[in-house]
Design a protein around this motif. Structure first.
Motif, PDB file in Angstrom:
ATOM      1  N   PRO A  56     -43.316  25.478  11.685  1.00  0.00           N
ATOM      2  CA  PRO A  56     -44.570  25.186  12.358  1.00  0.00           C
ATOM      3  C   PRO A  56     -45.257  23.701  11.847  1.00  0.00           C
ATOM      4  N   TYR A  57     -45.971  23.163  12.593  1.00  0.00           N
ATOM      5  CA  TYR A  57     -46.434  21.808  12.256  1.00  0.00           C
ATOM      6  C   TYR A  57     -47.990  22.197  12.051  1.00  0.00           C
ATOM      7  N   TYR A  58     -48.601  21.251  11.492  1.00  0.00           N
ATOM      8  CA  TYR A  58     -50.015  21.364  11.030  1.00  0.00           C
ATOM      9  C   TYR A  58     -51.165  21.894  11.961  1.00  0.00           C
ATOM     10  N   ARG A  59     -50.864  21.791  13.212  1.00  0.00           N
ATOM     11  CA  ARG A  59     -51.758  22.555  14.346  1.00  0.00           C
ATOM     12  C   ARG A  59     -51.454  24.044  14.638  1.00  0.00           C
ATOM     13  N   ASP A  60     -50.324  24.456  13.792  1.00  0.00           N
ATOM     14  CA  ASP A  60     -49.906  25.894  14.192  1.00  0.00           C
ATOM     15  C   ASP A  60     -50.460  26.826  13.520  1.00  0.00           C
ATOM     16  N   SER A 107     -44.321  18.704   5.602  1.00  0.00           N
ATOM     17  CA  SER A 107     -45.158  17.211   5.064  1.00  0.00           C
ATOM     18  C   SER A 107     -46.152  16.872   5.997  1.00  0.00           C
ATOM     19  N   SER A 108     -46.516  15.726   6.015  1.00  0.00           N
ATOM     20  CA  SER A 108     -47.487  15.113   7.043  1.00  0.00           C
ATOM     21  C   SER A 108     -46.875  14.355   8.167  1.00  0.00           C
ATOM     22  N   CYS A 109     -45.524  14.045   7.642  1.00  0.00           N
ATOM     23  CA  CYS A 109     -44.548  12.978   8.506  1.00  0.00           C
ATOM     24  C   CYS A 109     -44.488  13.774   9.830  1.00  0.00           C
ATOM     25  N   ILE A 110     -44.557  12.812  10.807  1.00  0.00           N
ATOM     26  CA  ILE A 110     -44.532  13.527  12.183  1.00  0.00           C
ATOM     27  C   ILE A 110     -42.916  13.463  12.392  1.00  0.00           C
ATOM     28  N   GLY A 111     -42.419  14.565  12.764  1.00  0.00           N
ATOM     29  CA  GLY A 111     -41.060  14.514  13.180  1.00  0.00           C
ATOM     30  C   GLY A 111     -39.892  14.969  12.272  1.00  0.00           C
ATOM     31  N   GLY A 137     -43.775  21.241  17.279  1.00  0.00           N
ATOM     32  CA  GLY A 137     -44.212  19.716  16.992  1.00  0.00           C
ATOM     33  C   GLY A 137     -45.072  19.469  18.435  1.00  0.00           C
ATOM     34  N   GLY A 138     -45.890  18.557  18.323  1.00  0.00           N
ATOM     35  CA  GLY A 138     -46.473  17.871  19.355  1.00  0.00           C
ATOM     36  C   GLY A 138     -45.806  17.095  20.090  1.00  0.00           C
ATOM     37  N   GLU A 139     -45.911  16.718  21.383  1.00  0.00           N
ATOM     38  CA  GLU A 139     -45.193  15.893  22.201  1.00  0.00           C
ATOM     39  C   GLU A 139     -45.126  14.473  21.565  1.00  0.00           C
ATOM     40  N   GLY A 140     -46.218  14.252  20.933  1.00  0.00           N
ATOM     41  CA  GLY A 140     -45.866  12.758  20.111  1.00  0.00           C
ATOM     42  C   GLY A 140     -44.495  12.699  19.233  1.00  0.00           C
ATOM     43  N   SER A 141     -44.470  13.883  18.665  1.00  0.00           N
ATOM     44  CA  SER A 141     -43.214  13.857  17.591  1.00  0.00           C
ATOM     45  C   SER A 141     -42.005  13.725  18.329  1.00  0.00           C
ATOM     46  N   THR A 142     -41.879  13.992  19.851  1.00  0.00           N
ATOM     47  CA  THR A 142     -40.790  13.796  20.460  1.00  0.00           C
ATOM     48  C   THR A 142     -40.195  12.549  20.671  1.00  0.00           C
ATOM     49  N   SER A 143     -41.041  11.474  20.136  1.00  0.00           N
ATOM     50  CA  SER A 143     -40.546  10.012  20.233  1.00  0.00           C
ATOM     51  C   SER A 143     -39.956   9.550  19.105  1.00  0.00           C
ATOM     52  N   GLU A 144     -39.942  10.297  17.818  1.00  0.00           N
ATOM     53  CA  GLU A 144     -39.255  10.214  16.651  1.00  0.00           C
ATOM     54  C   GLU A 144     -37.952  10.148  16.746  1.00  0.00           C
ATOM     55  N   GLY A 145     -37.235   9.374  16.147  1.00  0.00           N
ATOM     56  CA  GLY A 145     -35.870   9.166  15.904  1.00  0.00           C
ATOM     57  C   GLY A 145     -35.269  10.573  15.534  1.00  0.00           C
ATOM     58  N   ASN A 167     -47.349  20.332  23.895  1.00  0.00           N
ATOM     59  CA  ASN A 167     -47.651  18.918  24.842  1.00  0.00           C
ATOM     60  C   ASN A 167     -49.307  19.260  25.136  1.00  0.00           C
ATOM     61  N   ASN A 168     -49.903  18.789  24.265  1.00  0.00           N
ATOM     62  CA  ASN A 168     -51.644  18.680  24.319  1.00  0.00           C
ATOM     63  C   ASN A 168     -51.953  17.651  25.003  1.00  0.00           C
ATOM     64  N   GLN A 169     -51.233  16.630  25.527  1.00  0.00           N
ATOM     65  CA  GLN A 169     -51.411  15.279  26.201  1.00  0.00           C
ATOM     66  C   GLN A 169     -51.568  14.306  25.481  1.00  0.00           C
ATOM     67  N   TYR A 170     -52.232  14.337  24.142  1.00  0.00           N
ATOM     68  CA  TYR A 170     -52.495  13.174  23.372  1.00  0.00           C
ATOM     69  C   TYR A 170     -51.831  13.182  22.130  1.00  0.00           C
ATOM     70  N   ALA A 171     -51.364  12.111  21.623  1.00  0.00           N
ATOM     71  CA  ALA A 171     -51.026  12.084  20.107  1.00  0.00           C
ATOM     72  C   ALA A 171     -52.163  11.222  19.152  1.00  0.00           C
ATOM     73  N   ILE A 172     -52.895  11.949  18.838  1.00  0.00           N
ATOM     74  CA  ILE A 172     -54.266  11.123  18.449  1.00  0.00           C
ATOM     75  C   ILE A 172     -54.994  10.681  19.831  1.00  0.00           C
ATOM     76  N   SER A 173     -55.148   9.325  19.912  1.00  0.00           N
ATOM     77  CA  SER A 173     -55.455   8.791  20.985  1.00  0.00           C
ATOM     78  C   SER A 173     -54.608   8.367  21.993  1.00  0.00           C
ATOM     79  N   ALA A 235     -61.494  17.423  18.433  1.00  0.00           N
ATOM     80  CA  ALA A 235     -60.811  16.375  18.229  1.00  0.00           C
ATOM     81  C   ALA A 235     -59.478  16.293  17.443  1.00  0.00           C
ATOM     82  N   HIS A 236     -58.728  15.414  17.116  1.00  0.00           N
ATOM     83  CA  HIS A 236     -57.404  15.214  16.431  1.00  0.00           C
ATOM     84  C   HIS A 236     -57.473  16.186  15.131  1.00  0.00           C
ATOM     85  N   THR A 237     -58.506  15.604  14.476  1.00  0.00           N
ATOM     86  CA  THR A 237     -58.948  16.218  13.278  1.00  0.00           C
ATOM     87  C   THR A 237     -60.336  16.063  13.027  1.00  0.00           C
TER      88      THR A 237
END
Ligand code: TPP
Length: 656
Positions: A56-60, A107-111, A137-145, A167-173, A235-237
């Motif tokens: 799981p990731y941090y939001r889970d 960790s806190s590293c996305i992806g 993971g969030g949708e933002g993490s799917t852009s990581e290599g 997919n919560n529509q935002y990666a932070i902002s 908010a994000h955090t």
């Protein structure tokens, strides 16, 4: 469904409580999951909580609760208490980990979790275990290599893994329109797997979709990719102000699809729950959450920041003062010894697995280090990876979480840089960040160094980057016997060990190869030659150049002691100290850049701890201010440290 509802509610109450504690100044930092409850809880329910793995990731929060994490641990992590069960107060809250429950430390590293998930899934496949891995993971993490490298690998190997994107529509902002091209779920077929986009606020739809994916994975039909549309209400955090990028109307619009409310209404309409029962459940959940807060806040704080950096601390023992006895065995070159050592270790350690680029099949590696391993041990134990260095390192980290012992190959040190994050932020920190619960027993072999006409991108030295990192062990064998001994010890060590192989020596250096059991301890230097006038500290190819310089130095009346450090982290300080006390002069030789190179640390430690014994400044002979060795032979010759240079530096130092 009632159990699911209770957990969704519990997740919501935990969130509300955490943010309240934050506003009261009692919890410095919190991360919310409100809005994500359906996708999280229903996904966990679709898995087998007795044998499957989750990342799981941090939001889970919903996954954590449904998977059996205790509320007390969750709040202890919020208050950074000693016994939180996750990290002992070392990580931010919501950084889940539980070895017994097969929740791999994050960790806190996305992806970065994606390569770990496929590493675990690959291990399960190799071991023939009937378990599935779910990674979130969030949708933002799917852009990581790392996401793409992991999904690609899962597709190639038909791994039992389910990728769940919340997919919560935002990666932070950043709105997903700025972060994600096209559709995430439609990438699934492109990577050779099922892809589905679903309403992440509908617990039943989530359950059915994830269950299908899990069943397919369990039947050996490979991975799936699920994109669940949802929204976060906080908010994000606690550090974020979402009013700067989301309108109140937009938030209200999504609140009308609140997954907890939707689930409650469904249960009441279906007569599975009455209003009175719902009130009772609500009260019970609120009470247990409040009780957990009370128990956690007063728990003891951690008091030892130094424990668990390593799973096995190395004690160098007493100083080495004389050369080791000669090794017995057939005389072979270094690359043959590397190949034989891998055969020997894989034979004696059935849990070892070798992988990397070009390592498998008849090719057996660009240097032939892994020749014959696939033929002898099968495709499960020696396989090729795509050209994905971060994946290679992350795969090792994930496999190391299981019973397997990965030995990964990075083809050239020059190409390890994409794996830096996985090695430094992940591998090196697994033990520390899980408070010693998880280990990272991986070996990473890396051919390095110049002098081979390899130009800027086949000649780099990388030891300074990695020797800098607590949690890693870094060794540099300079001869066949040391390679075998260090590989064996590294494969048995519970910590990540990087073996830097001086590739210039592959066919240049020959030596006896010890047949049978042979170990060289990590953290132990080797005296190559005793001397009285100065100490030369070196490693890798430079050991041999230094030894070549010895006859000329003898003729000049200079008696040099040569120490092959062999292990750069941990460092054998007692052996260095004993030698410095004897000779009072130190020359450090390495082919990496001098500036902030490994020699700088040696010089600093000697200056700090043995200053009174010195009769001369500590000298370094290393690569000057160029990024790496150029291709033209003339240019490389001008830069590559050599015996003549060693003689010149030693002479100056002896005269000082
Ligand atoms: C590699 C990396 N880059 C940047 C960050 C800072 N950061 C933390 S969370 C986050 C957004 C993540 O968005 P997403 O993956 O969509 O998950 P969400 O938080 O929306 O659930 C960012 C950029 C980070 N933690 N790791």
């Amino acid at each position: 469904m009632l159990d699911m509802y209770r957990l969704m509610l519990e997740s919501r109450r935990v969130d509300d409580r955490m943010f309240a504690l934050n506003r009261q100044g009692r919890a410095p930092f919190v991360v919310g999951s409100s809005g994500h409850e359906a996708v999280q809880v229903a996904s966990a329910f679709a898995l087998d909580r007795d044998k499957d793995w989750v990342l799981p990731y941090y939001r889970d929060m919903g996954v954590a609760l449904a998977w059996g994490m205790s509320l007390k641990d969750i709040f202890m992590a919020v208050f950074a208490r000693a016994d939180d069960g996750f990290s002992g107060g070392r990580q931010l809250p919501n950084h889940w980990s539980d070895r017994d429950l097969r929740v791999f430390t994050q960790s806190s590293c996305i992806g970065t979790q994606y390569p770990h998930a496929v590493g675990i899934a690959k291990a399960l496949q190799i071991m023939g275990e009937d378990a599935v891995v779910a990674v979130f993971g969030g949708e933002g993490s799917t852009s990581e290599g790392d996401w793409h490298e992991a999904v690609n690998f899962a597709g190639i190997h038909r791994l039992p893994v389910v990728f769940i994107t919340e997919n919560n529509q935002y990666a932070i902002s950043v709105p997903s329109s700025d972060g994600v091209a096209g559709s995430i779920s439609e990438r699934g077929p492109g990577y050779g797997m099922h892809g589905r986009r679903i309403d992440g606020n509908d617990a039943l739809e989530v359950y059915r979709t994830v269950k299908d994916a899990v069943d397919r994975a369990r039947r050996g039909e490979g991975p799936s990719l699920i994109e669940a549309e949802t929204y976060r209400y906080y908010a994000h955090t606690s550090d974020d102000d979402d009013r700067l990028y989301r309108s109140r109307e937009e938030v209200e619009e999504w609140r009308r699809q609140d997954p907890v409310v939707t689930m409650k209404q469904y249960l009441i309409e279906e007569r599975l729950l009455s209003e009175a029962e719902e009130k009772r459940i609500n009260q019970e959940v609120t009470d247990v959450v409040m009780a957990a807060v009370e128990k956690s806040e007063s728990a003891p704080a951690p008091d030892d920041p130094y424990s668990h950096v390593y799973a096995r601390l190395i004690d160098p023992g007493p100083a080495a003062t004389v050369p080791e006895p000669a090794v017995q065995g057939p005389i072979i070159n270094l690359i043959t010894a590397i190949n034989r050592s891998l055969h020997d270790v894989m034979e004696t350690h059935p849990e070892t697995v070798v992988f990397g680029e070009d390592v498998a099949g008849k090719k057996g590696g660009v240097f032939k280090a892994t020749e014959g391993l696939t033929d002898r041990f099968g495709e499960g134990r020696c396989f090729n990876t795509p050209i994905s260095e971060s994946l290679i390192a992350g795969l090792a980290v994930g496999m190391g979480a299981t019973k397997l012992r990965p030995i990964a190959e990075i083809q050239f040190a020059d190409y390890i840089h994409p794996a830096f994050d996985q090695l430094v932020s992940e591998a090196a920190r697994i033990s520390y960040r899980s408070n010693g619960v998880w280990t990272c027993p991986i070996v990473v072999r890396v051919p390095f160094g110049g002098g081979i006409h390899g130009a800027l991108y086949h000649s780099q030295s990388i030891e300074a980057y990695y020797a800098h990192v607590p949690g890693l062990k870094v060794v540099v064998p300079s001869n066949p016997a040391d390679f075998k001994g260090l590989l064996t010890t590294a494969a048995e060590d519970p910590d990540p060990v990087m073996i830097l192989e001086p590739k210039k020596l592959y066919r240049l250096v020959k030596g006896p190869y010890p047949e049978g059991e042979w170990r060289v301890p990590l953290g132990k230097a080797s005296i190559r030659r005793n001397g009285d006038d100065l100490t030369i500290l070196t490693y890798g190819a430079m050991v041999h150049f230094t030894m070549e310089a010895i006859p000329a130095l003898e003729e000049l009346g200079i008696s040099a002691e040569v120490i092959d450090l062999r292990s750069l982290r941990p460092l054998d300080w007692p052996t260095i100290e004993a030698s410095v006390k004897k000779t009072s002069r130190v020359l450090i030789v390495h082919e990496d850049n001098e500036f902030v190179g490994y020699g700088a640390e040696l010089a600093a430690q000697i200056a700090d701890k043995a200053f009174e014994w010195l009769d001369a400044p500590i000298r370094r002979y290393a690569l000057g201010e160029v990024p790496a060795f150029p291709y033209a032979q003339e240019l490389e010759d001008m830069l590559y440290p050599n015996p003549e240079g060693i003689i010149r530096h030693a002479q100056e130092l002896a005269k000082y």
